[in-house]
Design a protein around this motif. Structure first.
Motif, mmCIF file in Angstrom:
data_model
loop_
_atom_site.group_PDB
_atom_site.id
_atom_site.type_symbol
_atom_site.label_atom_id
_atom_site.label_comp_id
_atom_site.label_asym_id
_atom_site.label_seq_id
_atom_site.Cartn_x
_atom_site.Cartn_y
_atom_site.Cartn_z
ATOM 1 N N PHE A 199 28.433 32.209 67.605
ATOM 2 C CA PHE A 199 27.454 33.093 66.968
ATOM 3 C C PHE A 199 26.824 32.423 65.745
ATOM 4 O O PHE A 199 25.611 32.493 65.550
ATOM 5 N N LEU A 200 27.642 31.783 64.919
ATOM 6 C CA LEU A 200 27.114 31.115 63.728
ATOM 7 C C LEU A 200 26.170 29.974 64.099
ATOM 8 O O LEU A 200 25.103 29.812 63.496
ATOM 9 N N LEU A 201 26.548 29.182 65.099
ATOM 10 C CA LEU A 201 25.667 28.101 65.561
ATOM 11 C C LEU A 201 24.360 28.650 66.128
ATOM 12 O O LEU A 201 23.279 28.131 65.846
ATOM 13 N N THR A 202 24.480 29.715 66.911
ATOM 14 C CA THR A 202 23.289 30.320 67.498
ATOM 15 C C THR A 202 22.372 30.866 66.413
ATOM 16 O O THR A 202 21.153 30.687 66.470
ATOM 17 N N SER A 203 22.939 31.526 65.420
ATOM 18 C CA SER A 203 22.135 32.065 64.318
ATOM 19 C C SER A 203 21.415 30.952 63.571
ATOM 20 O O SER A 203 20.241 31.086 63.215
ATOM 21 N N PHE A 204 22.122 29.854 63.343
ATOM 22 C CA PHE A 204 21.517 28.734 62.632
ATOM 23 C C PHE A 204 20.357 28.139 63.425
ATOM 24 O O PHE A 204 19.268 27.919 62.887
ATOM 25 N N TYR A 205 20.569 27.874 64.718
ATOM 26 C CA TYR A 205 19.536 27.221 65.522
ATOM 27 C C TYR A 205 18.386 28.154 65.908
ATOM 28 O O TYR A 205 17.325 27.682 66.308
ATOM 29 N N THR A 206 18.592 29.462 65.793
ATOM 30 C CA THR A 206 17.480 30.394 66.008
ATOM 31 C C THR A 206 16.786 30.720 64.692
ATOM 32 O O THR A 206 15.883 31.556 64.661
ATOM 33 N N ARG A 207 17.234 30.071 63.627
ATOM 34 C CA ARG A 207 16.679 30.256 62.275
ATOM 35 C C ARG A 207 16.739 31.716 61.847
ATOM 36 O O ARG A 207 15.830 32.231 61.190
ATOM 37 N N TYR A 208 17.818 32.394 62.243
ATOM 38 C CA TYR A 208 18.086 33.778 61.848
ATOM 39 C C TYR A 208 16.936 34.723 62.187
ATOM 40 O O TYR A 208 16.679 35.687 61.468
#
Length: 152
Positions: free
Chosen positions: A109-118
């Motif tokens: 989830f943290l990686l996904t949030s980072f790469y989707t630029r929140y």
């Protein structure tokens, strides 16, 4: 000696502790992500969100929905009412295997949030997905069936 020669009354409880499984698990998630990245019509944020959603959906179904064991266990049917998560390490809380399976969706989830630029849409979908996977792992929900779902 029990049937099969493995000495376990329910082998469904210990296979996650086998050698190299954690690395294989991570490589499987990475392979899924690389396959999604190779699809030309998917953007990087969408590939990350799909990786997270597919992982969490599989994680939820295999650990928190399916009950029993895929073979005939020697435990006199004790495991048939338990989900796979409840069978891991014979129900003992906070073991290394349980911690690993709890941390992986959070890190994803943290990686996904980072790469989707929140991005708000991605964040909400990924957060709900993570919560649905992490909440059933809490000790307070051990053998608890909310609203009678998955009771039988």
């Amino acid at each position: 000696m029990l049937v099969g020669g493995h000495g376990e009354s329910n082998p469904n409880t210990t296979w996650l502790q086998s050698r190299g499984l954690w690395i294989s698990y991570i490589l499987g998630v990475l392979t899924l992500h690389l396959i999604l990245l190779s699809v030309p019509i998917l953007s990087v944020p969408l590939a990350w969100t799909l990786t997270n959603l597919i992982h969490n959906a599989c994680h939820f179904v295999f650990l928190h929905v399916l009950k029993g064991a895929p073979w005939i266990p020697q435990d006199q049917g004790d495991c048939r009412i338990l989900t796979h998560w409840e069978q891991i390490d014979y129900g003992q809380q906070f073991t290394a295997t349980r911690k690993f399976l709890t941390v992986v969706p959070i890190i994803l989830f943290l990686l996904t949030s980072f790469y989707t630029r929140y991005a708000t849409g991605h964040f909400i979908v990924n957060f709900v997905s993570m919560v649905l996977v992490v909440l059933p792992k809490l000790p307070q929900f051990h053998r608890v069936r909310l609203f009678g779902i998955n009771k039988y």
